[in-house]
Scaffold this motif. Structure first.
Motif, PDB file in Angstrom:
ATOM      1  N   ALA A 165       0.800  -1.103  -0.089  1.00 54.06           N
ATOM      2  CA  ALA A 165      -0.093   0.159  -0.101  1.00 54.06           C
ATOM      3  C   ALA A 165       0.862   1.151   0.121  1.00 54.06           C
ATOM      4  CB  ALA A 165      -1.001   0.135   1.237  1.00 54.06           C
ATOM      5  N   ARG A 166       0.299   2.282  -0.602  1.00 51.23           N
ATOM      6  CA  ARG A 166       1.211   3.573  -0.535  1.00 51.23           C
ATOM      7  C   ARG A 166       0.992   4.222   0.746  1.00 51.23           C
ATOM      8  NH1 ARG A 166      -1.559   8.142  -2.258  1.00 51.23           N
ATOM      9  NH2 ARG A 166      -3.620   6.941  -2.437  1.00 51.23           N
ATOM     10  N   TYR A 167       2.065   4.912   1.354  1.00 54.92           N
ATOM     11  CA  TYR A 167       2.112   5.257   2.721  1.00 54.92           C
ATOM     12  C   TYR A 167       2.813   6.449   2.830  1.00 54.92           C
ATOM     13  CZ  TYR A 167       7.296   4.059   2.316  1.00 54.92           C
ATOM     14  OH  TYR A 167       8.500   4.239   1.992  1.00 54.92           O
ATOM     15  N   GLY A 168       3.071   6.835   4.150  1.00 58.15           N
ATOM     16  CA  GLY A 168       3.892   8.221   4.675  1.00 58.15           C
ATOM     17  C   GLY A 168       4.225   7.929   5.855  1.00 58.15           C
ATOM     18  N   VAL A 169       5.402   8.346   6.304  1.00 54.07           N
ATOM     19  CA  VAL A 169       5.898   8.128   7.607  1.00 54.07           C
ATOM     20  C   VAL A 169       6.109   9.421   8.494  1.00 54.07           C
ATOM     21  CG1 VAL A 169       7.883   7.223   9.315  1.00 54.07           C
ATOM     22  CG2 VAL A 169       7.281   6.164   7.083  1.00 54.07           C
ATOM     23  N   PHE A 170       5.340   9.553   9.660  1.00 52.64           N
ATOM     24  CA  PHE A 170       5.305  10.813  10.488  1.00 52.64           C
ATOM     25  C   PHE A 170       5.719  10.857  11.958  1.00 52.64           C
ATOM     26  CE2 PHE A 170       2.338  10.849   6.953  1.00 52.64           C
ATOM     27  CZ  PHE A 170       2.891  11.529   5.959  1.00 52.64           C
ATOM     28  N   ASP A 171       6.163  11.958  12.204  1.00 52.26           N
ATOM     29  CA  ASP A 171       6.358  12.152  13.845  1.00 52.26           C
ATOM     30  C   ASP A 171       5.604  13.456  14.132  1.00 52.26           C
ATOM     31  OD1 ASP A 171       8.379  13.708  12.860  1.00 52.26           O
ATOM     32  OD2 ASP A 171      10.119  12.173  13.719  1.00 52.26           O
ATOM     33  N   ASP A 172       5.212  14.011  13.124  1.00 46.41           N
ATOM     34  CA  ASP A 172       4.614  15.256  13.495  1.00 46.41           C
ATOM     35  C   ASP A 172       3.032  15.522  12.781  1.00 46.41           C
ATOM     36  OD1 ASP A 172       5.033  18.524  13.163  1.00 46.41           O
ATOM     37  OD2 ASP A 172       3.930  18.041  11.473  1.00 46.41           O
ATOM     38  N   ALA A 173       2.157  15.803  14.010  1.00 50.30           N
ATOM     39  CA  ALA A 173       0.993  15.656  13.560  1.00 50.30           C
ATOM     40  C   ALA A 173       0.438  16.653  12.473  1.00 50.30           C
ATOM     41  CB  ALA A 173       0.120  16.048  15.004  1.00 50.30           C
ATOM     42  N   THR A 174       0.830  17.756  12.271  1.00 48.63           N
ATOM     43  CA  THR A 174      -0.026  18.493  11.403  1.00 48.63           C
ATOM     44  C   THR A 174       0.532  18.110   9.836  1.00 48.63           C
ATOM     45  OG1 THR A 174       0.718  20.393  12.610  1.00 48.63           O
ATOM     46  CG2 THR A 174       0.142  20.990  10.577  1.00 48.63           C
ATOM     47  N   LYS A 175       1.731  17.371   9.762  1.00 44.36           N
ATOM     48  CA  LYS A 175       2.007  16.760   8.436  1.00 44.36           C
ATOM     49  C   LYS A 175       1.465  15.488   8.300  1.00 44.36           C
ATOM     50  CE  LYS A 175       6.475  18.804   7.886  1.00 44.36           C
ATOM     51  NZ  LYS A 175       8.034  18.724   8.599  1.00 44.36           N
TER      52      LYS A 175
ATOM     53  N   GLY B 266      -4.842  12.881   0.661  1.00 48.47           N
ATOM     54  CA  GLY B 266      -4.532  12.000  -0.465  1.00 48.47           C
ATOM     55  C   GLY B 266      -5.094  10.576  -0.412  1.00 48.47           C
ATOM     56  N   PHE B 267      -6.191  10.499   0.718  1.00 46.41           N
ATOM     57  CA  PHE B 267      -6.687   8.970   0.637  1.00 46.41           C
ATOM     58  C   PHE B 267      -7.980   9.157   0.930  1.00 46.41           C
ATOM     59  CE2 PHE B 267      -2.234   8.352   2.604  1.00 46.41           C
ATOM     60  CZ  PHE B 267      -1.883   7.269   1.514  1.00 46.41           C
ATOM     61  N   LYS B 268      -8.642   8.252   0.528  1.00 48.91           N
ATOM     62  CA  LYS B 268     -10.116   8.191   0.921  1.00 48.91           C
ATOM     63  C   LYS B 268     -10.527   7.390   2.255  1.00 48.91           C
ATOM     64  CE  LYS B 268     -12.096   6.875  -3.175  1.00 48.91           C
ATOM     65  NZ  LYS B 268     -11.418   6.786  -4.292  1.00 48.91           N
ATOM     66  N   PRO B 269     -11.556   7.357   3.130  1.00 40.55           N
ATOM     67  CA  PRO B 269     -11.541   6.524   4.419  1.00 40.55           C
ATOM     68  C   PRO B 269     -11.837   5.297   3.910  1.00 40.55           C
ATOM     69  CG  PRO B 269     -13.418   8.043   4.172  1.00 40.55           C
ATOM     70  CD  PRO B 269     -12.576   8.410   3.007  1.00 40.55           C
ATOM     71  N   PRO B 270     -11.664   4.121   4.501  1.00 46.88           N
ATOM     72  CA  PRO B 270     -11.077   4.251   5.806  1.00 46.88           C
ATOM     73  C   PRO B 270      -9.631   4.451   5.931  1.00 46.88           C
ATOM     74  CG  PRO B 270     -11.684   1.896   5.239  1.00 46.88           C
ATOM     75  CD  PRO B 270     -12.105   2.837   4.254  1.00 46.88           C
ATOM     76  N   TYR B 271      -9.140   5.051   6.887  1.00 46.43           N
ATOM     77  CA  TYR B 271      -7.587   5.404   7.008  1.00 46.43           C
ATOM     78  C   TYR B 271      -6.926   4.259   7.648  1.00 46.43           C
ATOM     79  CZ  TYR B 271      -9.565   9.699   5.697  1.00 46.43           C
ATOM     80  OH  TYR B 271     -10.305  10.722   5.042  1.00 46.43           O
ATOM     81  N   VAL B 272      -5.457   3.983   7.363  1.00 49.05           N
ATOM     82  CA  VAL B 272      -5.016   2.899   8.286  1.00 49.05           C
ATOM     83  C   VAL B 272      -3.729   3.698   8.760  1.00 49.05           C
ATOM     84  CG1 VAL B 272      -3.495   0.858   8.034  1.00 49.05           C
ATOM     85  CG2 VAL B 272      -5.552   1.196   6.605  1.00 49.05           C
ATOM     86  N   LEU B 273      -3.800   3.496  10.243  1.00 48.36           N
ATOM     87  CA  LEU B 273      -2.634   4.097  10.906  1.00 48.36           C
ATOM     88  C   LEU B 273      -2.067   3.166  11.856  1.00 48.36           C
ATOM     89  CD1 LEU B 273      -4.210   6.602  10.288  1.00 48.36           C
ATOM     90  CD2 LEU B 273      -4.216   7.272  12.971  1.00 48.36           C
ATOM     91  N   LYS B 274      -0.677   3.062  11.696  1.00 48.87           N
ATOM     92  CA  LYS B 274       0.174   2.113  12.422  1.00 48.87           C
ATOM     93  C   LYS B 274       1.152   2.718  13.401  1.00 48.87           C
ATOM     94  CE  LYS B 274      -0.415  -1.433   8.662  1.00 48.87           C
ATOM     95  NZ  LYS B 274      -0.135  -2.472   7.766  1.00 48.87           N
ATOM     96  N   THR B 275       1.628   2.067  14.536  1.00 46.14           N
ATOM     97  CA  THR B 275       2.630   2.316  15.125  1.00 46.14           C
ATOM     98  C   THR B 275       3.671   1.643  14.204  1.00 46.14           C
ATOM     99  OG1 THR B 275       2.717   0.367  16.230  1.00 46.14           O
ATOM    100  CG2 THR B 275       1.557   1.787  17.418  1.00 46.14           C
TER     101      THR B 275
ATOM    102  N   ILE C  60       1.165   5.743   7.924  1.00 53.01           N
ATOM    103  CA  ILE C  60      -0.098   6.198   7.392  1.00 53.01           C
ATOM    104  C   ILE C  60      -0.300   5.390   6.301  1.00 53.01           C
ATOM    105  CG2 ILE C  60      -2.045   7.763   6.610  1.00 53.01           C
ATOM    106  CD1 ILE C  60      -0.881   9.710   8.548  1.00 53.01           C
ATOM    107  N   GLU C  61      -1.180   4.556   5.997  1.00 55.69           N
ATOM    108  CA  GLU C  61      -1.313   3.765   4.602  1.00 55.69           C
ATOM    109  C   GLU C  61      -2.789   3.905   4.036  1.00 55.69           C
ATOM    110  OE1 GLU C  61       1.585  -0.055   6.133  1.00 55.69           O
ATOM    111  OE2 GLU C  61      -0.771  -0.609   5.119  1.00 55.69           O
ATOM    112  N   GLU C  62      -2.667   3.517   2.598  1.00 54.15           N
ATOM    113  CA  GLU C  62      -3.644   3.243   1.974  1.00 54.15           C
ATOM    114  C   GLU C  62      -4.536   2.272   2.346  1.00 54.15           C
ATOM    115  OE1 GLU C  62      -2.397   2.220  -1.719  1.00 54.15           O
ATOM    116  OE2 GLU C  62      -4.373   2.494  -2.879  1.00 54.15           O
ATOM    117  N   PHE C  63      -5.671   2.305   2.425  1.00 57.73           N
ATOM    118  CA  PHE C  63      -6.574   0.866   2.716  1.00 57.73           C
ATOM    119  C   PHE C  63      -6.775   0.096   1.770  1.00 57.73           C
ATOM    120  CE2 PHE C  63     -10.354  -1.482   3.267  1.00 57.73           C
ATOM    121  CZ  PHE C  63     -10.312  -2.263   4.505  1.00 57.73           C
ATOM    122  N   MET C  64      -6.184  -1.288   1.619  1.00 56.58           N
ATOM    123  CA  MET C  64      -6.276  -2.155   0.737  1.00 56.58           C
ATOM    124  C   MET C  64      -7.521  -3.064   0.830  1.00 56.58           C
ATOM    125  SD  MET C  64      -2.286  -3.594   0.134  1.00 56.58           S
ATOM    126  CE  MET C  64      -2.131  -3.837   1.879  1.00 56.58           C
ATOM    127  N   HIS C  65      -8.389  -3.269  -0.188  1.00 56.10           N
ATOM    128  CA  HIS C  65      -9.576  -4.043  -0.325  1.00 56.10           C
ATOM    129  C   HIS C  65      -8.979  -5.473  -0.677  1.00 56.10           C
ATOM    130  CE1 HIS C  65     -12.355  -0.811   0.818  1.00 56.10           C
ATOM    131  NE2 HIS C  65     -11.673  -0.133  -0.004  1.00 56.10           N
TER     132      HIS C  65
END
Ligand SMILES: Nc1ncnc2c1ncn2[C@@H]1O[C@H](COP(=O)(O)OP(=O)(O)O)[C@@H](O)[C@H]1O
Ligand SMILES: [Mg+2]
Length: 425
Positions: free
Chosen positions: A118-128, A135-144, A183-188
């Motif tokens: 899945a497309r993704y981004g890595v963050f330690d900043d909440a605003t970003k 760039g995504f439609k719900p549902p959203y995927v958030l991972k530690t 944060i990842e794109e949701f894969m069906h």
């Protein structure tokens, strides 16, 4: 061969049970092991967190092969320490274990080695992070980013909920593990777990299974470490396995080797079968728990030479694993309240009788013995009742007959393990 299995859960009980059947074993040990394993292995009271203690044990006992069950000691470098002491080890180095230690590392690794995911981004900043949701439609995927015992993924259905979760992650909802988030794109699609042995160079398919992460029937409720599993999974056709091996597993093993971190042990690919083909959800660097339990029931081959060959770089000389076509199902019996808080100490009876049933084996995941010698509950996931049969329906009938014969007032299980495959038949 003297073999030491590291761990104390149902996965390790299943490994010990299977390895004990090998004619090559001269001595089988476990650390810390469990009361259930004590029938087949000598248990040494060294916790999995005591890496120095484990190395000392393996050295003192002149162990020929160490088989490491759980991820934490591998992520902390146990396999490196054992190998430095000349002990053959089934389990990856700390560098190769990074695939599981850090989801951000893993996603960057897949991108570099063209592994579909899945497309993704890595963050330690909440605003970003919040802006990235555009760039995504719900549902959203958030991972530690870090290890969270299978509980570090949330899938918010709305933007509002997703933004609140971003704040919660970055302010320590999962401690250090969520100080960085992915944060990842949701894969069906439908998920399947694919296993492969690797010796640093060569790979060998080692079975496929489906698990049930949610606590409730119909795959509802909170995520857990896993409430049951079955194998084979009908979705894992020979064609799908071939595609997964060629487009996902082999690029990962050659990529790790090219990066200077060759992988020795078992790779566990969490796969989403999408309309665009199989894609990686995540990689784990050890057997699944409870998927291992059904794989051990279905393996006709002696697995010890395979594990040993993976540890020594000689896998190519080994025959392919011989699996029975008979399906196996494992049902997790958990303590009431799990995955939240639960009580310990209640007495469980009937396990010995159930183990006498044809095709049934109970693996102990979180048990103790009281002064009277009774089996007692000592964890969240407590028993893995496992059965094999000529058909999935037969295996399901057997496994639930066994569950019904176990008396445990404070226990519960899902009654619908393997529902997806049972519905398809
Ligand atoms: N990108 C995704 N799209 C859809 N579902 C996902 C995605 N990533 C994770 N999931 C779901 O969340 C579960 C847990 O995610 P996973 O990456 O396997 O983390 P972990 O096992 O460490 O909790 C997966 O089994 C899957 O059901
Ligand atoms: Mg997972």
């Amino acid at each position: 061969m003297k073999v030491l299995v590291i761990g104390s859960g149902g996965r390790e009980h299943a490994l010990v049970w299977k390895i004990a059947q090998s004619p090559l074993v001269s001595s089988l040990m476990a650390a810390p092991g469990s009361p259930g394993m004590a029938d087949n292995a000598i248990c040494f009271d060294v916790p999995v967190s005591d890496l120095d203690g484990l190395v000392t044990l393996a050295t003192d006992q002149a162990v020929d092969l160490v088989v490491v069950g759980p991820e934490n000691p591998l992520c902390d470098g146990l396999a490196d320490m054992l190998r430095e002491n000349g002990i053959a080890t089934f389990g990856p180095s700390k560098a190769a274990a990074m695939l599981e230690t850090s989801k951000a590392f893993a996603k960057d690794f897949y991108a570099r080695h063209n592994v579909p995911t899945a497309r993704y981004g890595v963050f330690d900043d909440a605003t970003k992070a919040k802006a990235f949701l555009d760039g995504f439609k719900p549902p959203y995927v958030l991972k530690t980013d870090g290890l969270a015992a299978g509980k570090g993924v949330v899938i918010p259905q709305t933007r509002e909920e997703a933004e609140a979760e971003i704040d919660a992650f970055l302010s320590g909802k999962f401690g250090d593990a969520s100080s960085t988030l992915v944060i990842e794109e949701f894969m069906h699609g439908e998920e399947v777990s694919v296993f492969a042995l690797c010796d640093g160079t060569d790979v060998k398919f080692f079975g496929a299974a489906q698990d049930h992460k949610r606590v409730g029937e119909g795959d509802t409720g909170l995520n857990t470490g896993g409430m049951g599993a079955y194998s084979p999974a009908p979705i894992a056709t020979p064609e799908l396995i071939e595609t997964v091996m060629e487009t996902i597993i082999k690029p990962v093993t050659t990529g790790l080797a090219a990066d200077g971190a060759p992988f020795q042990g078992v790779l566990f690919a969490g796969i989403m079968v999408t309309d665009e083909g199989p894609k990686v959800v995540e990689f784990n660097i050890r057997f699944g728990d409870p998927e291992c339990q059904v794989l051990m029931m279905r393996a006709k081959s002696d697995i010890l030479p395979l594990l040993d060959a993976a540890a020594r770089g000689t896998l190519a000389a080994q025959p392919d694993v011989d699996w029975t076509h008979d399906p196996a199902i494992t049902v997790v019996m958990a303590a009431e309240g799990y995955p939240g808080s639960y009580a310990k100490g209640s007495v469980i009876t009937g396990i010995d009788a159930v183990n006498e049933m044809t095709g049934v084996q109970v693996f102990e995941a979180g048990t103790a013995r009281n002064e009277a010698g009774d089996v007692t509950a000592a964890g969240g996931r407590v028993l893995n009742v496992t059965a094999i049969g000529e058909s999935l329906h037969y295996a399901a009938d057997r496994v639930y007959a066994a569950v019904d014969d176990i008396e445990w007032a404070d226990g519960f299980c899902r009654r619908d393990i393997a529902w997806r495959a049972l519905k398809a038949h």
